[in-house]
Design a protein around this motif. Structure first.
Motif, PDB file in Angstrom:
ATOM      1  N   CYS A 185      46.710  34.932  33.055  1.00 53.88           N
ATOM      2  CA  CYS A 185      46.159  34.743  34.395  1.00 53.88           C
ATOM      3  C   CYS A 185      45.621  36.057  34.935  1.00 53.88           C
ATOM      4  CB  CYS A 185      47.254  34.206  35.312  1.00 53.88           C
ATOM      5  SG  CYS A 185      46.663  33.928  36.991  1.00 53.88           S
ATOM      6  N   PRO A 186      44.336  36.095  35.282  1.00 54.09           N
ATOM      7  CA  PRO A 186      43.766  37.357  35.775  1.00 54.09           C
ATOM      8  C   PRO A 186      44.431  37.805  37.075  1.00 54.09           C
ATOM      9  CG  PRO A 186      42.204  35.558  36.067  1.00 54.09           C
ATOM     10  CD  PRO A 186      43.330  35.027  35.240  1.00 54.09           C
ATOM     11  N   LEU A 187      45.044  36.854  37.772  1.00 45.86           N
ATOM     12  CA  LEU A 187      45.682  37.211  39.031  1.00 45.86           C
ATOM     13  C   LEU A 187      47.192  37.311  38.880  1.00 45.86           C
ATOM     14  CD1 LEU A 187      43.571  34.790  41.141  1.00 45.86           C
ATOM     15  CD2 LEU A 187      43.625  37.253  41.486  1.00 45.86           C
ATOM     16  N   TRP A 240      50.985  37.324  41.625  1.00 49.66           N
ATOM     17  CA  TRP A 240      51.809  36.157  41.923  1.00 49.66           C
ATOM     18  C   TRP A 240      53.278  36.556  42.023  1.00 49.66           C
ATOM     19  CZ3 TRP A 240      50.446  30.823  39.713  1.00 49.66           C
ATOM     20  CH2 TRP A 240      49.058  30.673  39.559  1.00 49.66           C
ATOM     21  N   PRO A 300      52.884  31.016  36.554  1.00 47.34           N
ATOM     22  CA  PRO A 300      53.110  29.616  36.155  1.00 47.34           C
ATOM     23  C   PRO A 300      54.370  29.388  35.314  1.00 47.34           C
ATOM     24  CG  PRO A 300      50.806  30.186  35.886  1.00 47.34           C
ATOM     25  CD  PRO A 300      51.491  31.435  36.328  1.00 47.34           C
ATOM     26  N   CYS A 320      46.072  30.387  42.565  1.00 50.19           N
ATOM     27  CA  CYS A 320      45.251  29.976  41.427  1.00 50.19           C
ATOM     28  C   CYS A 320      43.788  29.851  41.829  1.00 50.19           C
ATOM     29  CB  CYS A 320      45.771  28.646  40.877  1.00 50.19           C
ATOM     30  SG  CYS A 320      44.701  27.963  39.611  1.00 50.19           S
ATOM     31  N   THR A 321      42.895  30.478  41.030  1.00 47.32           N
ATOM     32  CA  THR A 321      41.464  30.438  41.322  1.00 47.32           C
ATOM     33  C   THR A 321      40.733  29.445  40.420  1.00 47.32           C
ATOM     34  OG1 THR A 321      41.005  32.118  39.695  1.00 47.32           O
ATOM     35  CG2 THR A 321      41.465  32.884  41.933  1.00 47.32           C
ATOM     36  N   SER A 322      41.467  28.658  39.682  1.00 44.37           N
ATOM     37  CA  SER A 322      40.872  27.676  38.767  1.00 44.37           C
ATOM     38  C   SER A 322      39.983  28.313  37.709  1.00 44.37           C
ATOM     39  CB  SER A 322      40.037  26.637  39.532  1.00 44.37           C
ATOM     40  OG  SER A 322      40.768  26.089  40.568  1.00 44.37           O
ATOM     41  N   CYS A 323      40.404  29.418  37.196  1.00 50.34           N
ATOM     42  CA  CYS A 323      39.582  30.051  36.152  1.00 50.34           C
ATOM     43  C   CYS A 323      39.800  29.384  34.793  1.00 50.34           C
ATOM     44  CB  CYS A 323      39.887  31.538  36.052  1.00 50.34           C
ATOM     45  SG  CYS A 323      41.458  31.882  35.256  1.00 50.34           S
ATOM     46  N   TYR A 324      40.897  28.680  34.637  1.00 46.64           N
ATOM     47  CA  TYR A 324      41.211  27.924  33.416  1.00 46.64           C
ATOM     48  C   TYR A 324      41.597  28.772  32.198  1.00 46.64           C
ATOM     49  CZ  TYR A 324      40.007  23.495  35.564  1.00 46.64           C
ATOM     50  OH  TYR A 324      40.008  22.405  36.359  1.00 46.64           O
ATOM     51  N   SER A 325      41.821  30.056  32.420  1.00 50.33           N
ATOM     52  CA  SER A 325      42.262  30.895  31.286  1.00 50.33           C
ATOM     53  C   SER A 325      43.536  30.334  30.678  1.00 50.33           C
ATOM     54  CB  SER A 325      42.572  32.316  31.739  1.00 50.33           C
ATOM     55  OG  SER A 325      41.413  32.959  32.106  1.00 50.33           O
ATOM     56  N   CYS A 326      44.483  29.973  31.531  1.00 48.01           N
ATOM     57  CA  CYS A 326      45.779  29.516  31.044  1.00 48.01           C
ATOM     58  C   CYS A 326      45.643  28.229  30.240  1.00 48.01           C
ATOM     59  CB  CYS A 326      46.738  29.322  32.209  1.00 48.01           C
ATOM     60  SG  CYS A 326      46.051  28.294  33.512  1.00 48.01           S
ATOM     61  N   THR A 363      46.332  24.676  35.398  1.00 49.38           N
ATOM     62  CA  THR A 363      45.530  24.804  36.625  1.00 49.38           C
ATOM     63  C   THR A 363      45.755  23.584  37.523  1.00 49.38           C
ATOM     64  OG1 THR A 363      43.907  25.777  35.150  1.00 49.38           O
ATOM     65  CG2 THR A 363      43.191  25.309  37.393  1.00 49.38           C
ATOM     66  N   MET A 370      49.086  23.556  39.137  1.00 49.62           N
ATOM     67  CA  MET A 370      49.157  24.501  40.256  1.00 49.62           C
ATOM     68  C   MET A 370      48.606  23.843  41.521  1.00 49.62           C
ATOM     69  SD  MET A 370      50.646  27.141  39.207  1.00 49.62           S
ATOM     70  CE  MET A 370      51.517  26.240  37.937  1.00 49.62           C
TER      71      MET A 370
HETATM   72  S1  SF4 Z   1      43.622  28.612  36.225  1.00 51.09           S
HETATM   73 FE1  SF4 Z   1      45.507  29.450  35.310  1.00 51.09          FE
HETATM   74  S2  SF4 Z   1      44.933  31.528  34.714  1.00 51.09           S
HETATM   75 FE2  SF4 Z   1      43.368  30.848  36.178  1.00 51.09          FE
HETATM   76  S3  SF4 Z   1      44.086  31.508  38.187  1.00 51.09           S
HETATM   77 FE3  SF4 Z   1      44.893  29.428  37.880  1.00 51.09          FE
HETATM   78  S4  SF4 Z   1      46.933  29.738  36.984  1.00 51.09           S
HETATM   79 FE4  SF4 Z   1      45.843  31.679  36.779  1.00 51.09          FE
END
Ligand code: SF4
Ligand code: SF4
Ligand code: SF4
Lengths: 205, 765
Positions: free
Chosen positions: A39-41, A45, A49, A73-79, A90, A93
């Motif tokens: 997670c970039p953020l 936190w 997660p 969560c910024t919904s970047c979907y990395s996780c 995501t 969250m």
């Molecule tokens: S989508 Fe996943 S990685 Fe991206 S901000 Fe939300 S929890 Fe973090």
């Protein structure tokens, strides 16, 4: 809904499974920590997660639902792309945030929560986003002078948007939106009713 | 002079191959002269020696009276089929001109390449002169018994017995209890063995027992144990004691499937085991689950019979821990078992809580699917370490105090029942190395063989002390252990091999494992036992020199009865006869030569490998004088890993220093100190010993050979001291078969080092 949850028992996990969007995935987490690491953020936190999932299993209902974490969560979907167990992290969250909000336990002053609410009210009112009203409500949500300061700080962006037609000053006065607004509102009201009854929610906020 | 020299004068024929570029790179005419000077009565060149015509020429030579062949061609590891003259009764010395010379020397190297080839050919002739063709163990001394004894009637033993029986071998199965089935028969369900690996499987042990009972090739002895075992592969004899009666049976090989003991959970008072019946180990939970199933009731709490609503599993209980009395290792199967047992609860009642507290969940292979299935059922997995369990009073729940590793805090989980995942303790008989130490007075043990002080020390495992095999070997009654009470076996390459030839351990005596793994293991051990009886019948060595017809013998009148050979033989092959002389048991022998390296008076030899066959090669090397600036480095390379690595380096055309002369040896353990002393006296500037890794994670194919060589190095240091030579002149290196680039590099680095310290001052003396 009870908040006297026993620790390390399934009670809260079952509640999450029943009420949180994609909540039935929480039990499948194998605690590898890849999501938190991806997670970039993550650093920002309080409970990334992986930890939230463990807290759910540990029965920490109040701490989870009152947490600011899932609102980050910024919904970047990395996780999601990395989770070896394929959890839709995501979505969970957002599901958790939404659930906490509907229960009225979500932190009132969390900026993401407030923005989300302003955005929702804005779009649910006419069926379309009114950028002008949205920006103004957002800037002035903490009072008039703060609003002015924020608007002034953002003036370059605002002027640019005006010039390119992205922000219509007339929007302040024109209703706009879709054709049959009344029906949209009725539809949403009914959806709320059904969900409230099913999930036993109290007053909406 | 050893006995080789006493036999009739050898007739040596040398053959030089011109193929594979040898003809272009080397001056074969000159080589032919070298061979003639070195004692070859006939020398022949051929453009492709390994071809049909070449081989026919060699056979022709044998018909013309040649008893010893020197083949100047490729490595002894190449073309073994073509150059096999065992049936012709000829002794063969292979001279490695291809891999050893032209493929590892640059094309423009000039005279050093030819000098290398000349030396190798001289060495081959010298070797040949001092060897005889191996004859195999005389037919009347071979054991021809093909029956297989299986000790232990659990799943491993029954599987081994069935596999051997179905392959057509007669099997004797000895079980100490009154029934077949071992631990397995008391399980409620077993781990799944087939896709989709999503639920516990039926316990089919009874079917296995029935299959064993109905197999006509298997004779089962219940309530029986082994009172004595003697002999060697192909001619073991075992006394099977059954109550008052003891009968002696002859067998060819033995499979030891003696299983495991449950770790004694009463050593875990911190987990309240013994303080309340509601803390059980995994075996006890199986019994509870079986009882519940029989009564058609939910699993009941032992203390009050109440249906269990919540259960906590404590993983690694008393395992993977350095605390006194704990097992330092992972038993490998308890994670899977806890997952299975948690399912017992969830499958009966999805509302029940099952929480597995683990530090690392180890569910290898399809275990991952099983793990996921448990998660889907709602079993909670908590990453943490349990510190203590508190028994509740008056029907209250147990409190499991643990550290939650994810939330990083102390936590408490309450439960009706707590299951401890305790480990397996190998049932592998007496630790003969401890007994040995005891004999030497190094460590005093009390009467029952248990060392109380050792038990309190961390990471000590107390092993069961009754002997399983009662071997009458001079080296002790059971298979040697590696550590933690597990039988020593070559873990990576030859897992079923123990350090007693013809006796194969399988299942938990080898390492902790689950039923499925034990059954696979047992199949492997049964096949090894079959191999052993077949090899013994042919008078040939078993692994790792499978098929080798040579065997060691000793010259009685030179022997001082020092017993070094009997002690140092890694395989317990040498007993002591009535007069105190070593008594070799050829079919127990693995042909490593460790005894030969050990013998201070150098009276042990093989027909084709002896102190002379190597010593004379060293002497045959031409030693340039100090001012030629051509140092000479002797490399004694283990045939198992180092020499193949050098061959592979050659296949990759990796070049190395031209001043080395490599002699393959069977094992570093076979290196006799005299070779080193002689080489130093002859003017060698450096000696490299290339062998396998030693220690607990050894790679040595003969288990202790490499370690012994390093021990003996101490004495070599004394020699260097006496000669006032630098310690760097003799160095031992641990190499692996995959060190294809590293070995040439080691050689080059060492050569540079020798350059630095200068020439050996003994040259020319
Ligand atoms: S989508 Fe996943 S990685 Fe991206 S901000 Fe939300 S929890 Fe973090
Ligand atoms: S990446 Fe997936 S499995 Fe790993 S901790 Fe996050 S949610 Fe759990
Ligand atoms: S040391 Fe090796 S060669 Fe010698 S008897 Fe033992 S196994 Fe055989």
């Amino acid at each position: 809904m009870t908040s006297a949850v026993e620790k390390y028992r399934n009670n809260f996990l079952r509640e999450v499974e029943a009420n949180v969007e994609e909540g039935e995935w929480v039990k499948m987490c194998m605690q590898c920590g890849v999501c938190s690491g991806s997670c970039p953020l993550g650093d920002a936190w309080e409970h990334p997660p992986q930890e939230l999932f463990m807290m759910i299993r540990a029965g920490k209902r109040d701490q989870v639902l009152a947490s600011e974490s899932m609102w980050m969560c910024t919904s970047c979907y990395s996780c999601i792309t990395r989770c070896p167990r394929g959890l839709p992290i995501t979505h969970i969250m957002h599901g958790l945030a939404n659930y906490a909000n509907r229960l009225g336990i979500a932190p009132k002053m969390n900026p993401t929560r407030r923005f989300a609410k302003i955005f929702w009210d804005n779009i649910a009112h006419t069926g379309r986003v009114n950028e002008t009203k949205l920006s103004l409500r957002l800037y002035f949500m903490d009072g008039f002078f703060t609003g002015l300061r924020r608007a002034f700080a953002m003036r370059k962006v605002g002027l640019g948007m005006l010039r390119t037609g992205r922000l219509n000053p007339l929007g302040l006065f024109r209703a706009g939106g879709i054709a049959r607004k009344g029906e949209l509102r009725k539809l949403l009201a009914r959806a709320y009713e059904i969900e409230d009854a099913r999930k036993n929610f109290g007053k909406r906020n | 002079m050893t006995q080789q020299a006493e036999t009739a004068e050898p007739k040596i024929a040398a053959y030089l191959c011109a193929g594979c570029g040898l003809g272009e790179r080397l001056d074969l005419e000159r080589l032919a002269k070298v061979a003639a000077e070195a004692g070859a009565g006939a020398v022949e060149q051929h453009e492709m020696l390994c071809g049909e015509d070449g081989v026919a020429r060699i056979r022709g030579g044998i018909q013309d009276g040649a008893t010893h062949l020197v083949l100047g061609a490729c490595s002894r590891r190449a073309k073994t089929g073509a150059f096999n003259f065992a049936d012709d009764g000829a002794a063969v010395a292979r001279v490695n001109l291809r891999e050893g010379v032209i493929w590892t020397q640059p094309e423009d190297a000039g005279e050093t390449t030819q000098e290398m080839a000349d030396d190798y050919l001289r060495m081959g002739c010298a070797e040949a002169k001092f060897m005889r063709a191996p004859r195999a163990i005389a037919a009347d001394e071979r054991g021809a018994n093909k029956r297989i004894l299986v000790v232990g009637g659990g799943v491993s033993g029954m599987t081994a017995a069935l596999e051997a029986a179905r392959a057509g071998y007669e099997v004797l199965l000895v079980e100490k209890s009154g029934a077949l089935g071992g631990w397995a028969k008391s399980l409620h369900r077993r781990l799944p063995r087939r896709a989709p690996f999503s639920a516990p499987a039926e316990n089919d042990t009874a079917e296995l027992c029935a299959a064993v009972e109905h197999e006509k090739n298997i004779t089962v002895f219940l309530n029986a144990h082994i009172a004595r075992t003697s002999g060697a592969p192909g001619r073991f004899s075992a006394d099977i004691a059954q109550g008052e009666n003891t009968r002696t049976e002859n067998i060819g090989a033995i499979v030891q499937a003696s299983g495991f003991r449950r770790y004694d959970a009463s050593q875990l008072p911190e987990f309240a085991y013994g303080k309340t019946p509601d803390v059980v180990d995994q075996m006890e939970l199986e019994a509870l689950a079986r009882a519940a199933d029989e009564n058609g009731a939910p699993i009941a709490r032992p203390s009050d019979g109440k249906a269990v609503q919540s259960v906590v599993f404590v993983q690694c209980a008393g395992q993977r821990s350095e605390k006194p009395g704990h097992l330092p290792y992972c038993s490998g199967c308890c994670c899977g078992v806890s997952i299975k047992q948690a399912m017992y609860f969830k499958m009966r009642d999805s509302e029940a809580d099952a929480n597995i507290i683990y530090t690392d969940l180890r569910a290898p292979g399809n275990g991952e699917d099983f793990y996921r299935a448990a998660q889907e059922m709602g079993v909670v997995f908590t990453n943490g370490a349990v510190e203590r369990v508190e028994a509740g009073t008056n029907g209250a729940q147990l409190a499991v105090h643990f550290r939650d590793h994810v939330l990083d805090e102390d936590a408490v989980a309450r439960a009706d029942l707590v299951v401890l995942a305790t480990g397996q303790v190998a049932n592998s008989g007496v630790d003969i190395s401890a007994v040995e130490k005891n004999e030497d007075g190094e460590k005093e043990k009390n009467g029952n063989g248990k060392d109380e002080s050792a038990e309190k020390k961390p990471a000590q495992v107390s092993v069961p002390v009754e002997s399983i095999l009662q071997l009458d070997y001079r080296q002790g009654p059971d298979l040697p252990h590696l550590k933690h009470g597990f039988s020593d076996s070559h873990f990576i390459c030859f897992p079923y091999e123990t350090r007693r030839t013809g006796i194969y351990a399988c299942g938990p005596p080898r390492r902790p494992m689950d039923m499925h793994q034990a059954m696979e293991d047992a199949t492997g051990a049964a096949l090894k036992a079959i191999q052993a009886v077949e090899n013994a019948g042919l008078g040939r060595a078993a692994h790792p020199r499978a098929g080798d017809l040579s065997f060691p013998s000793f010259r009685r009148d030179g022997c001082t009865q020092c017993k070094r050979c009997t002690v140092e033989c890694p395989f317990g092959a040498i007993d002591q006869d009535a007069e105190g002389y070593p008594q070799f048991n050829e079919s127990r022998c693995r042909r490593c030569g460790t005894c030969m390296g050990a013998c201070p008076v150098r009276v042990i030899s093989f027909e084709n490998y002896s102190v002379d066959t190597v010593g004379q090669q060293i002497k045959a090397i031409d030693m340039p004088d100090e001012f030629d600036e051509k140092p000479r480095i002797l490399v004694l390379a283990c045939e198992n890993d180092a020499y193949p690595a050098l061959d592979m380096a050659a296949h990759n055309r990796i070049h190395y220093n031209a001043f080395v002369r490599v002699i393959p040896i069977r094992c570093l353990g076979s290196v006799n100190a005299i070779w080193v002393t002689d080489a130093l006296n002859a003017g060698f500037d450096g000696i490299m010993l290339l062998g396998c890794k030693k220690g607990d994670d050894y790679q040595c194919h003969f288990v202790t050979g490499a370690a012994l060589a390093h021990e003996r190095m101490g004495k070599i240091d004394d020699t260097l001291n006496q000669l006032q030579l630098e310690p760097e002149r003799v160095r031992a290196f641990e190499v692996e078969i995959t060190d294809i680039a590293r070995v040439p590099q080691l050689i080059n680095d060492y050569a540079a080092k020798i350059d630095e310290i200068g020439m050996n001052p003994f040259k020319g003396f």
